[in-house]
Design an enzyme around this catalytic site. Structure first.
Site, PDB file in Angstrom:
ATOM      1  N   LYS A  52      40.400  45.289  39.077  1.00 22.35           N
ATOM      2  CA  LYS A  52      41.114  45.521  40.339  1.00 22.35           C
ATOM      3  C   LYS A  52      40.938  46.968  40.783  1.00 22.35           C
ATOM      4  CE  LYS A  52      45.059  43.281  40.651  1.00 22.35           C
ATOM      5  NZ  LYS A  52      46.440  43.026  40.186  1.00 22.35           N
ATOM      6  N   ARG A  89      50.552  47.811  39.928  1.00 16.93           N
ATOM      7  CA  ARG A  89      49.824  46.559  39.712  1.00 16.93           C
ATOM      8  C   ARG A  89      48.927  46.658  38.491  1.00 16.93           C
ATOM      9  NH1 ARG A  89      46.392  46.108  45.007  1.00 16.93           N
ATOM     10  NH2 ARG A  89      46.321  43.892  44.436  1.00 16.93           N
ATOM     11  N   GLY A 106      47.615  36.134  37.644  1.00 13.31           N
ATOM     12  CA  GLY A 106      49.039  35.951  37.407  1.00 13.31           C
ATOM     13  C   GLY A 106      49.504  36.290  36.001  1.00 13.31           C
ATOM     14  N   MET A 164      49.400  39.225  34.323  1.00 11.91           N
ATOM     15  CA  MET A 164      50.065  40.503  34.126  1.00 11.91           C
ATOM     16  C   MET A 164      50.980  40.719  35.318  1.00 11.91           C
ATOM     17  SD  MET A 164      48.403  41.478  31.322  1.00 11.91           S
ATOM     18  CE  MET A 164      48.483  43.244  31.278  1.00 11.91           C
ATOM     19  N   ARG A 210      37.625  40.374  44.315  1.00 14.52           N
ATOM     20  CA  ARG A 210      37.009  40.091  43.015  1.00 14.52           C
ATOM     21  C   ARG A 210      36.098  38.886  43.192  1.00 14.52           C
ATOM     22  NH1 ARG A 210      42.708  38.038  40.686  1.00 14.52           N
ATOM     23  NH2 ARG A 210      42.890  36.198  41.965  1.00 14.52           N
ATOM     24  N   HIS A 247      48.740  29.504  41.761  1.00 18.86           N
ATOM     25  CA  HIS A 247      48.506  29.732  40.333  1.00 18.86           C
ATOM     26  C   HIS A 247      47.921  28.485  39.669  1.00 18.86           C
ATOM     27  CE1 HIS A 247      49.902  29.787  36.079  1.00 18.86           C
ATOM     28  NE2 HIS A 247      49.426  31.019  36.144  1.00 18.86           N
ATOM     29  N   GLU A 306      15.611  16.346   6.502  1.00 15.10           N
ATOM     30  CA  GLU A 306      17.070  16.233   6.529  1.00 15.10           C
ATOM     31  C   GLU A 306      17.709  16.357   5.155  1.00 15.10           C
ATOM     32  OE1 GLU A 306      18.117  12.443   8.281  1.00 15.10           O
ATOM     33  OE2 GLU A 306      16.288  11.527   7.522  1.00 15.10           O
ATOM     34  N   SER A 361      10.830  16.513  12.489  1.00 15.53           N
ATOM     35  CA  SER A 361      12.039  16.486  13.302  1.00 15.53           C
ATOM     36  C   SER A 361      13.207  16.766  12.363  1.00 15.53           C
ATOM     37  CB  SER A 361      12.206  15.119  13.971  1.00 15.53           C
ATOM     38  OG  SER A 361      13.398  15.107  14.713  1.00 15.53           O
ATOM     39  N   GLY A 399      16.643  16.479  11.201  1.00 15.26           N
ATOM     40  CA  GLY A 399      17.821  15.631  11.404  1.00 15.26           C
ATOM     41  C   GLY A 399      19.027  16.440  10.981  1.00 15.26           C
ATOM     42  N   THR A 400      19.568  17.209  11.904  1.00 14.68           N
ATOM     43  CA  THR A 400      20.566  18.207  11.496  1.00 14.68           C
ATOM     44  C   THR A 400      21.906  17.581  11.112  1.00 14.68           C
ATOM     45  OG1 THR A 400      21.037  18.602  13.827  1.00 14.68           O
ATOM     46  CG2 THR A 400      19.544  20.137  12.729  1.00 14.68           C
ATOM     47  N   ASN A 401      22.169  16.335  11.513  1.00 14.50           N
ATOM     48  CA  ASN A 401      23.417  15.718  11.036  1.00 14.50           C
ATOM     49  C   ASN A 401      23.369  15.569   9.522  1.00 14.50           C
ATOM     50  OD1 ASN A 401      24.101  15.511  13.682  1.00 14.50           O
ATOM     51  ND2 ASN A 401      23.908  13.274  13.812  1.00 14.50           N
ATOM     52  N   ASP A 402      22.315  14.899   9.038  1.00 14.97           N
ATOM     53  CA  ASP A 402      22.200  14.725   7.592  1.00 14.97           C
ATOM     54  C   ASP A 402      21.893  16.041   6.890  1.00 14.97           C
ATOM     55  OD1 ASP A 402      22.908  12.192   6.809  1.00 14.97           O
ATOM     56  OD2 ASP A 402      20.979  11.312   7.383  1.00 14.97           O
ATOM     57  N   CYS A 425      16.915  16.588  16.107  1.00 16.47           N
ATOM     58  CA  CYS A 425      17.444  15.366  16.704  1.00 16.47           C
ATOM     59  C   CYS A 425      18.864  15.059  16.265  1.00 16.47           C
ATOM     60  CB  CYS A 425      16.523  14.188  16.421  1.00 16.47           C
ATOM     61  SG  CYS A 425      16.443  13.765  14.672  1.00 16.47           S
ATOM     62  N   TYR A 462      11.225  21.273  20.598  1.00 21.64           N
ATOM     63  CA  TYR A 462      12.172  20.602  21.496  1.00 21.64           C
ATOM     64  C   TYR A 462      13.481  20.331  20.780  1.00 21.64           C
ATOM     65  CZ  TYR A 462      10.937  16.314  18.985  1.00 21.64           C
ATOM     66  OH  TYR A 462      10.748  15.370  18.015  1.00 21.64           O
TER      67      TYR A 462
HETATM   68  P1  ADP Z   1      47.899  39.623  40.903  1.00 28.61           P
HETATM   69  O1  ADP Z   1      46.909  40.180  39.953  1.00 28.61           O
HETATM   70  O2  ADP Z   1      48.892  38.718  40.296  1.00 28.61           O
HETATM   71  O3  ADP Z   1      47.245  39.105  42.135  1.00 28.61           O
HETATM   72  P2  ADP Z   1      48.479  41.961  42.423  1.00 28.61           P
HETATM   73  O4  ADP Z   1      48.675  43.271  41.790  1.00 28.61           O
HETATM   74  O5  ADP Z   1      47.170  41.767  43.060  1.00 28.61           O
HETATM   75  O6  ADP Z   1      48.793  40.857  41.350  1.00 28.61           O
HETATM   76  O7  ADP Z   1      49.592  41.838  43.521  1.00 28.61           O
HETATM   77  C1  ADP Z   1      50.581  40.884  43.646  1.00 28.61           C
HETATM   78  C2  ADP Z   1      50.852  40.678  45.124  1.00 28.61           C
HETATM   79  O8  ADP Z   1      51.335  41.870  45.725  1.00 28.61           O
HETATM   80  C3  ADP Z   1      49.607  40.295  45.897  1.00 28.61           C
HETATM   81  O9  ADP Z   1      49.926  39.287  46.809  1.00 28.61           O
HETATM   82  C4  ADP Z   1      49.248  41.555  46.623  1.00 28.61           C
HETATM   83  O10 ADP Z   1      48.597  41.280  47.820  1.00 28.61           O
HETATM   84  C5  ADP Z   1      50.569  42.237  46.844  1.00 28.61           C
HETATM   85  N1  ADP Z   1      50.407  43.684  46.885  1.00 28.61           N
HETATM   86  C6  ADP Z   1      49.837  44.434  45.936  1.00 28.61           C
HETATM   87  N2  ADP Z   1      49.783  45.725  46.275  1.00 28.61           N
HETATM   88  C7  ADP Z   1      50.379  45.826  47.493  1.00 28.61           C
HETATM   89  C8  ADP Z   1      50.618  46.904  48.392  1.00 28.61           C
HETATM   90  N3  ADP Z   1      50.266  48.158  48.109  1.00 28.61           N
HETATM   91  N4  ADP Z   1      51.212  46.635  49.551  1.00 28.61           N
HETATM   92  C9  ADP Z   1      51.575  45.358  49.828  1.00 28.61           C
HETATM   93  N5  ADP Z   1      51.374  44.301  49.043  1.00 28.61           N
HETATM   94  C10 ADP Z   1      50.778  44.513  47.878  1.00 28.61           C
HETATM   95 MG    MG Z   2      46.089  40.037  43.197  1.00 27.86          MG
HETATM   96 MG    MG Z   3      19.493  11.002   8.745  1.00 26.50          MG
END
Ligand code: ADP
Ligand code: MG
Ligand code: MG
Length: 908
Positions: free
Chosen positions: A33, A103, A112, A114, A347, A465, A773, A792, A794-797, A860, A880
């Site tokens: 990020k 953030r 979601g 962290m 991202r 999410h 094998e 060939s 025979g990797t199972n056996d 095989c 192969y």
């Molecule tokens: P996540 O990794 O869970 O997406 P983010 O850190 O990206 O967490 O942010 C969570 C939410 O807060 C996102 O919807 C983001 O757009 C919003 N947000 C983050 N930074 C700001 C900011 N400086 N101003 C307004 N909204 C923000």
């Molecule tokens: Mg985000």
């Molecule tokens: Mg065999």
């Protein structure tokens, strides 16, 4: 000089220099990020000012057992001053306050997982000042209540339910459905209640000092890296635990300022199908997670231009720019504050397997990436998920469709409803298949989502999410099925006038968004997608390892060829003997007391075999067909001892009460025959059949079995040659441990082939090889190679005999303990064991090739369809791999990846 723990977004050049210009290391240092916020700043895209506290600081924090080093804090304070200067605002100054978001952001995006705290810097005084300055009391109070809630749950670890209960009560009192409809008075009451929640739950008042808020938030993000849910996610996604996370401090921009403000998320292409064009959701007058949480009904991004034409156009242009800059589909977060657009994140977007293939192929067509890169971007797991079962069309027509939601992650899933993630995990452990049904999912639910075969939610959008996690882990999912009314306390889901309780069966189709009552039949997928065909075609051009199929019947062979097989690497002839019309003849052959009778039975089997081989040759016209001679111990074809014993007892009882002489005679005859059969079964009983009379040893004992099979093979080849088919049989002798065995069998096969060719007056290729094998065969491979046209493995056996473990016994008893306690890292029956089995392959191949440098050699066993094993096969120099027809697309791609990896390590 103390290390740099903090980089402002506009210091991305310095950050990059500090890691020798390596972008991957920038991502490691700043997190994905932070690195991308810096990069967008460098590109001149509007990003609010701010800075990143590095992942190195997170690791420093962990190693100091949770103390934030002074130098880190000093650098944060300095960077805050710079941010104040850039925004013209002051942190904590009521007359002109700066608010920031804190953030998290690790190297690999963990949706979601962290925590984020928005609106840091507010307290009663600042709130008053801000109201005066903006004249927008509603907006300021709305931000304040968000801060207390997020700070309370994320930093102070107060269960979010306490805050949600306050909000629900407030909405009910006010008679509104959305938080944004709460009035100033409502919000004032909510804030008071929130402060009371904080005081009661954390035994301390909500901290009013902005710097204290910031400091605690940064530490909370660092703590969350070691938290359980982040840990679980990393475990499942294979992300290292020692990377640490960056923390981004970003000046707040306000999407909740009013109706000229908005917030949204969007992908630069459709994450489900891969089709070009923006795809996403936005909300007017909202902040942060409102869009993702699925609480309010979002609007599709295509409508942004209707509401805010200029912003819509500007965003579309930025999306394009980012996509071409990163050469990949982007997932972006944005906010509009009073008519000005800000990008908050970008991202590489998560996507379904279908979208991944479509996008890779499209990006090549658009000249953004080359063919090699496209192949590299598709993983074997992508192909595997395209092979997921789908609902059978006729069953769908008969099924009861109860709801429709968004088709966010394709595939068919059938399972029993569980309403909570812990139950889903428990049921999955009991071997049940579960569909997790929730109003929406949250990061704490991930363990339950992973334990389920499918995910169904009643709210949330494409970027919710549930959708993100389902796509990431290839779980079929339908979200936002709003007809479902889920009552978590009574544990009932109501749809129209129907009700379902926990444990009821449901079927969901993540490809169409349909939800069905009960179990719907599934079937094999259709792999005719043109983008997939193109991509696999590119993989074929790259790979050097051949891909053949294990197929015993014409229909399997036809399918294998359609999926791209370049021949049959293993046809198991014994499968031909189990048919009801054939088994009695086979039994007669086995139990024949004399060679004359045995030959008679064998003569009857010949037409069956010839017919089956002819089918295979027709399907594989022009491609090799490796036919393995009879392999399993003969008792497998005989009735079980217990069964015969029971029959005898039964006959004896009936004999005692026989009404007349005629019946008695007939019963006596039957008794006699069954007793003889039992004696024969007994005489064939081996204490260790796997190591007994089987494989080549059968042919050594009964050369006529080898002869008849050879005859069937060459007669079939001669027959189809008459139809203009180019049959390429290769005869394979199983379980050889000594060169003399192969030499003997070879003479028998050659003799019979010559006879057939003379009778039919035709020339046919006579290619004879052997399976390796057992360990001894691998060790004396050079001698064996003198008599073999091909090998060939025979990797199972070979795995069973190298480990001295029978697979069936191991997998049903001790092997899972070995795997959970870490005695074995992986199941050697699923992934080739490089240290033992692989080493034998390597030894055998090297020594055999000193004699025959271009000896054709394949694998095989089931390993032939496993990507990690395929990579090893490539490295050993095998010709192969051969795998089951459905694994062929995976094998084609994995073989290309093996070649690319080899090229890369040669370059390095
Ligand atoms: P996540 O990794 O869970 O997406 P983010 O850190 O990206 O967490 O942010 C969570 C939410 O807060 C996102 O919807 C983001 O757009 C919003 N947000 C983050 N930074 C700001 C900011 N400086 N101003 C307004 N909204 C923000
Ligand atoms: Mg985000
Ligand atoms: Mg065999």
């Amino acid at each position: 000089m103390s290390p740099t723990w903090v980089y402002r977004f506009d210091q991305i050049d310095e950050a990059q220099e500090s890691v020798d210009g390596d972008w991957d290391r920038v991502r490691g240092l700043l997190g994905g990020k932070g690195a991308n916020l810096g990069e967008m700043t460098r590109l001149g895209i509007p990003v609010p000012p701010g800075f990143t506290v590095t992942a190195a600081a997170c690791n420093e924090y962990s190693s100091r057992k949770g103390t934030l080093p002074d130098e880190v804090w000093t650098q944060v304070v300095d960077a805050m001053h710079a941010t104040e200067a850039q925004t013209g605002r002051v942190f904590g100054d009521p007359s002109n306050p700066l608010l920031v978001a804190c953030r998290s952001g690790a190297k690999f995006s963990m949706p979601g997982m962290m925590d984020t705290v928005l609106d840091i810097g507010l307290n009663d005084e600042v709130v008053e000042g801000m109201i005066r300055a903006t004249g927008n009391e509603h907006f300021v109070l709305d931000s304040y209540r968000r801060l207390i809630q997020m700070f309370g749950s994320v930093v102070l670890d107060i269960n979010d339910e306490h805050f949600e209960r306050v909000l629900t009560a407030a909405r009910e009192r006010a008679g509104v459905v959305e938080d944004s409809a709460l009035t100033v008075d409502d919000l004032t009451a909510v804030i008071d209640d929130f402060k009371a929640v904080v005081l009661r739950r954390s035994k301390a008042p909500f901290p009013t000092d902005p710097h204290e808020q910031l400091n605690a938030s940064i530490r909370a993000v660092f703590e969350s890296w070691d938290g359980k849910r982040a840990h679980d996610y990393r475990q499942a996604a294979g992300i290292a635990h020692d990377l640490g996370t960056g923390v981004n401090i970003v000046a707040m921009v306000f999407g909740n300022y009013g109706d000229d403000s908005a917030t949204g998320v969007a992908m630069s292409r459709n994450a489900t199908t891969g089709q070009p064009g923006l795809e996403g959701d936005f909300l007017i007058n909202a902040q942060g997670e409102d869009v993702v949480a699925g609480i309010r009904q979002t609007r599709p991004i295509s409508e942004l231009s209707d509401v805010m034409p200029e912003i819509g156009a500007q965003f579309a242009q930025i999306a394009q720019r980012l996509e071409s800059h990163y050469s990949d589909m982007q997932d972006m977060e944005f906010t509009v504050e009073q008519g000005k657009l800000w990008l908050l994140q970008t991202r590489d977007g998560k996507r379904t397997a279908q979208a991944a293939v479509q996008i890779a192929v499209d990006l090549v067509a658009e000249g953004v990436i080359d063919v090699t890169e496209a192949v590299r971007r598709i993983t074997p797991a992508h192909i595997e998920s395209l092979l997921h079962p789908q609902f059978d069309e006729p069953s769908i027509r008969e099924a009861t469709k109860i709801a429709t939601g968004l088709n966010v992650s394709p595939g068919a899933a059938v399972g029993q409803i569980a309403f909570d993630p812990d139950l889903a995990v428990r049921w999955a452990e009991e071997g049940r298949t579960v569909i997790l049904v929730r109003p929406e999912t949250r990061p704490d639910d991930v363990h339950g989502m992973l334990a389920s075969v499918g995910i169904l939610t009643s709210s949330g959008g494409r970027t919710s999410h549930a959708a993100l996690v389902a796509r990431q882990f290839g779980r079929p999912a339908v979200v936002g099925a709003s007809e479902l009314h889920i009552n978590l306390s009574s544990r009932i889901v109501a749809v129209g006038n129907r009700q379902f309780v926990e444990g009821d069966w449901m079927s969901i189709d993540g490809g169409t968004g349909s939800v069905f009552a009960g179990k719907v039949e599934t079937c094999e997928p259709d792999l005719d997608d043109p983008a997939l065909a193109t991509l696999l075609g590119w993989a074929d051009e790259i790979r050097t390892l051949g891909v053949r199929a294990n197929a015993d019947e014409g229909s399997d062979a036809v399918r294998a060829r359609r999926l791209g097989a370049e021949g049959i690497g293993l046809c198991r002839t014994e499968h031909m003997f189990f048919g009801t019309d054939r088994l009695p003849v086979m039994q007669r052959m086995i139990t024949a007391p004399t060679a004359v009778e045995r030959n008679a039975a064998i003569g009857e089997l010949l037409p069956f075999q010839r017919h089956d081989f002819a089918e295979l040759f027709r399907a594989m016209d022009g491609q090799p067909v490796v036919i393995r001679l009879l392999d399993p111990p003969l008792h497998e074809f005989l009735p079980s001892r217990d069964e015969l014993q029971m029959q005898i007892t039964d006959l004896q009882l009936r004999l005692r009460s026989a009404p007349n002489l005629e019946t008695m005679t007939s019963l006596l005859e039957q008794l006699d025959a069954t007793t003889t059969l039992l004696a024969q079964v007994d005489s064939r009983r081996e204490s260790n059949p796997m190591l007994g009379l089987r494989g080549v040893r059968l042919g050594m004992q009964y050369p006529e079995i080898t002869r008849i099979q050879a005859r069937a093979i060459f007669e079939a080849a001669a027959e189809v040659a008459g139809e203009g088919i180019d049959a390429r049989p290769e005869v394979m002798v199983p379980l050889v441990c000594d060169a003399a065995e192969l030499a003997t069998q070879r003479a028998v096969i050659e003799g019979e082939a010559a006879a057939v060719m003379a009778e039919r007056d035709i020339e046919l290729p006579v290619i004879i090889g052997t399976m390796i094998e057992v360990p001894r065969a691998a060790l004396v491979a050079e001698e064996i190679a003198a008599h073999a046209d091909f090998f060939s493995f025979g990797t199972n056996d070979l795995t069973q005999t190298t480990f001295g473990m029978s697979r069936d016994d191991a997998e049903t008893s001790f092997l899972s303990d070995y795997l959970t306690t870490g005695v074995f890292e992986v199941n050697p029956f699923a992934t080739l064991d490089p240290k033992g089995v692989g080493r034998l392959i390597d030894i055998a191949l090297k020594s055999a090739r000193t004699l025959t440098p271009d000896l054709v050699a394949g694998v095989c066993g089931e390993h032939g369809g496993d990507p990690a094993s395929i990579a090893l096969c490539h490295d050993y120099g095998l010709t192969y791999v051969s795998c089951s027809p459905f694994r062929i697309p995976v094998a084609r791609l994995a073989a290309a990846h093996a070649e690319l990896a080899a090229r890369e390590s040669a370059d390095a």
